[in-house]
Write an enzyme that holds these catalytic residues in place. Structure first.
Site, PDB file in Angstrom:
ATOM      1  CB  CYS A  44      -5.081  -5.602  -1.247  1.00 50.02           C
ATOM      2  SG  CYS A  44      -6.165  -4.658  -2.296  1.00 50.02           S
ATOM      3  CD  GLU A  96      -2.882  -3.691  -4.307  1.00 51.03           C
ATOM      4  OE1 GLU A  96      -3.044  -4.934  -4.377  1.00 51.03           O
ATOM      5  OE2 GLU A  96      -3.672  -2.915  -3.788  1.00 51.03           O
TER       6      GLU A  96
END
Lengths: 543, 543
Positions: free
Chosen positions: B317, B280
């Site tokens: 994120c 990720e």
């Protein structure tokens, strides 16, 4: 689920005529690149028509049409997509004898086998129709809002699966219908909502063109966007690479050799935006003959084995190419009976001259290993592409010393590995590569040893059989045709059975969407009538 | 599902003491390689203890222990595995203030945020406990035999999911608990039945050691094989590569920068036997402010936006780093209010000095672009790792001409893209890279335009929000924390929520297995009481 709507136009019967042209979106396009031709597998004679190859512009046009078709195609009611697949199945069936005759000529496979393959391919399309209607594939999940939660309220979050986008399909030589233009990869990608661009296999170009007519007629009949399906012709290294690197392609499905599968995977990984490659490659499908089973019925096992080995000239991904057994009288009986059956085998025409040559090269190479003994060879048939059954033995210690002895010999050849005891047999299995299948033959006295071997076999293979032989691959909901590398490039998937469509989906979550913007599958009233997971638990629709 | 058995031994409370040693299977091992140290994020001072790095032998020992633990661990009753995860959660919670204090010192993140992160991380472990008990994760499918089918009988075929094997986990700097040693990757891999080898993040080594104590104490309490969990320390390029290339590792999970994620993916793909990497990586999380929304409530949107932008020094994120809006008075109001809020922002200590330096470099680079205008900067805090909020604008045409303007600036910086009209806005979205999230702010007058934009947004992102801001990521059953490349290396998955464990499973089919050799989940009497799919349709267990 609502009843599917009928086709928007009467279904024109597909024309069983060959033109040598490609299908690019709605157009028939005759290529301007180097010509490719199918050949009569038995005589080696080139077949009409010639298929001039496509250019880079043709590839780009097919991919652009697929991209244009993607949003409207994926927005269809799933029952409409199911109905489309059923029309494709009807059209394929309607091609009947003409399709089987052409496939027989191009591949050398028996007419009865090809007739069965038409039924299997049509059945596969209908199975995906059922899957679409049942609706679990949408992966609908709802975590309802909790406005009163502390310290912070929980938002409303819903999830569904959406299709990835246009898919490139590369068919296999050995199943000109079930793993080709209209095979499991195309059927599952179309079911998932992905337009498909197929690169036709050179070895059965006419069969491919006929199958493409079946799809095209269904696209027209249902009034779908033209780009839902295209068929390109050309050589793999050039046109295949252009297709895999086109930025509009979002996934690649392939069945064939390890060399080509790995090359496609490397090409796709090197794209500016990598995409998944589902390559089903090679497997020797180990068969373990447990001591009790050999003691009880070595002779019938040997007969069954040779029938499986020589089926379709051994040209199955799941052909039993490696047998493992503990040395002893049971194994001697097995080899004796199997050897006589192989010697009596008449041989068969292989798919192409090139495949027949490669088969001879591989079997000769294994046979020339100092530890390998040739038990029996069948007859060499009178054919341009002759396949001669071959049975060999080798000691486990030689296999452990030289892993190259475990390589696939694509055709009716098998190597029987003599093990000193179950410990050596287990160690040989432990050091094998990933496989599509692993088979255990047991008697009741073998149960505890089999139980100990099972965790190892399931780590090595996508399908574990007890009894029987691996060559039949059922199209169903529980089938796995896949397995650890290098059997495939992605062991988390299957290329046969209903789960094949999951390869072309990905999850999307929707947070606090106004109800009138939510996808239908996620609306409170569940208009598609699909199973959904609410706060983690399944809720089935009212019947 | 049967009730879970209690721990086999009383649970020893984890010791909140730091030793600087690794956890390798059941042993505490002090490394003999180059030493790494955490630092006080605010002062930059090195923290005790030193953590000498592990050697290649240490990596191999951890992987060998994981491989040894794999078969017994995956054979556990799922309820026992659930109970183990619950004990880990209890142990983590019991670490309490000592854990939060160390994490605060190492990361500079506020105590309240870290206290919440402990609760989230424990809750995540308990959620997987629930998932294990519910049982759908086993993917049990049964296609019963049809002995009377013609032309050939159908064999009995059953399918379940099995775990892949030992998993390597690389934690993130920005969530020292929820995405680190004991975060979503570790929790989901352990839930799936995979032993885990973690490479500790250098920026919070003490926090990592404490979290590892929580797992280790649970392993002991439940009498599990030692190799179920190991924690290694060392530098990424050396020790990380050794870990990813160890042949026993079957999957890799990573959260962090694009450069490191892609390097890990390349390393794993180049192994003799490639394995999946779930990385990720980066995302700018586009937020579309639709004209109606700006006309109705530009000022409150601006206030909410700056709160989301500056949360945790912008080190999420899912931080909203790129806003898109049509130029006009609404956008001017938005920029005016947001600019004042940014100017008033006091700034915050970032996670590390290196991250703070990179943030300054990235924001200065974007600010120096001739088309970019700096709207506002916040205060520069007194810290060794200062993070200064930054708001900039640019015209859409400049973003279309220079895609580098869409890159992530990890921290509290955002770029507002001024679009001439909705057509240009749509084109800018169309040409964006893959993202973790995409957010739409709409008013009722925007509904039709939003509906047209949705198919594009869902193709770009793993999560689509209407209203709200993307920084909160719910741990639930419908969450997707993932998305198209380069947001992740595998858009078919999520790293947060219950579906995260699917990343570590693969299907296996069992054909005609004698009933006493079948895995429990597939036996006729369904001893685990799990939902199963029979001939394609779901059957729920009796309650």
């Amino acid at each position: 689920m609502n009843p599917a709507s009928p086709p928007s136009q009467p279904v024109p019967p597909p024309a069983a005529e060959l033109t040598g042209a490609m299908f690019i979106g709605g157009r028939r396009v005759t290529g301007t690149g180097p010509e490719v031709r199918a050949h009569d597998a038995r005589t080696g004679a080139p077949l009409e028509p010639a298929y001039p190859g496509g250019t880079q512009e043709d590839v780009a046009a097919a991919c652009a049409a697929a991209e244009d078709a993607f949003d409207p195609y994926r927005a269809l009611h799933p029952a409409d997509r199911a109905h489309f697949l059923e029309t494709v199945a009807d059209n394929l069936t309607a091609l009947g004898d003409a399709l089987v005759a052409r496939a027989h000529q191009e591949t050398g496979l028996p007419v009865a086998r090809l007739t069965g393959e038409v039924a299997r391919t049509a059945g596969q399309l209908r199975m995906f129709g059922h899957v679409l209607t049942e609706g679990s594939w949408m992966g609908a999940r709802i975590d309802p809002a909790q406005p009163g939660r502390t310290p912070q309220p929980r938002p409303d979050i819903r999830q569904r699966q959406i299709p990835l986008g246009p898919v490139a399909v590369f068919g296999a030589s050995n199943f000109p219908l079930a793993f080709s233009v209209l095979g499991g990869d195309t059927a599952s990608a179309l079911a998932a909502g992905c337009p498909v661009v197929v690169k036709a296999h050179d070895a059965h170009l006419g069969t491919g063109e006929l199958a493409a007519q079946a799809v095209r007629a269904a696209v027209v009949a249902h009034g779908l966007p033209d780009g839902v399906f295209s068929l390109l012709v050309g050589d793999g290294p050039t046109l295949g690479t252009q297709l895999v690197t086109d930025p509009r392609i979002q996934a690649v499905a392939f069945t064939g050799s390890r060399a080509v599968g790995l090359a496609l995977a490397r090409t796709a990984a090197a794209r500016p935006r990598p995409v998944p490659v589902y390559a089903e490659m090679s497997s020797v499908n180990p068969v373990v003959l447990m001591p009790g089973a050999l003691a009880e019925r070595a002779a019938p096992l040997a007969e069954e084995f040779v029938a499986s080995l020589t089926l379709g000239a051994g040209q199955f991904c799941t052909n039993p190419g490696l047998l493992l057994a503990v040395d002893g009288p049971g194994l001697e009986t097995f080899l004796d009976v199997a050897g006589r059956a192989v010697t009596a085998d008449a041989g068969a025409t292989m798919l192409t001259e090139r495949i027949a040559r490669a088969y001879r090269t591989e079997t000769d190479s294994v046979a020339s290993h100092p530890g390998v003994e040739v038990v029996a060879r069948g007859a060499l048939p009178d054919s341009a592409s002759p396949g001669q059954a071959t049975l060999m033995t080798v000691a486990a210690k030689d296999v452990l010393a030289d892993p190259a002895l475990q390589r696939e010999m694509f055709g009716a050849a098998a190597l029987v590995v003599r093990c000193a005891d179950l410990t050596e047999l287990t160690e040989t299995v432990r050091r094998m590569e990933g496989q599509l299948t692993a088979t255990l033959h047991t008697a009741p006295s073998d149960t505890e040893d089999a139980r100990a071997l099972l965790p190892l076999l399931e780590r090595k293979a996508g399908r574990v059989l007890a009894g029987g032989w691996p060559t039949g691959v059922e199209v169903g909901h529980a089938m796995v045709h896949g397995g650890p590398y290098p059997a495939t490039t992605d062991p988390r998937t299957t290329s046969v059975g209903s789960r094949a469509l999951e390869r072309f989906l990905r999850p999307v979550a929707y947070q606090n969407l106004p109800h009138d913007l939510l996808p239908a599958a996620l609306r409170d009233d569940n208009p598609y009538g699909v199973p959904r997971r609410v706060d983690g638990d399944i809720e089935l629709p009212r019947p």
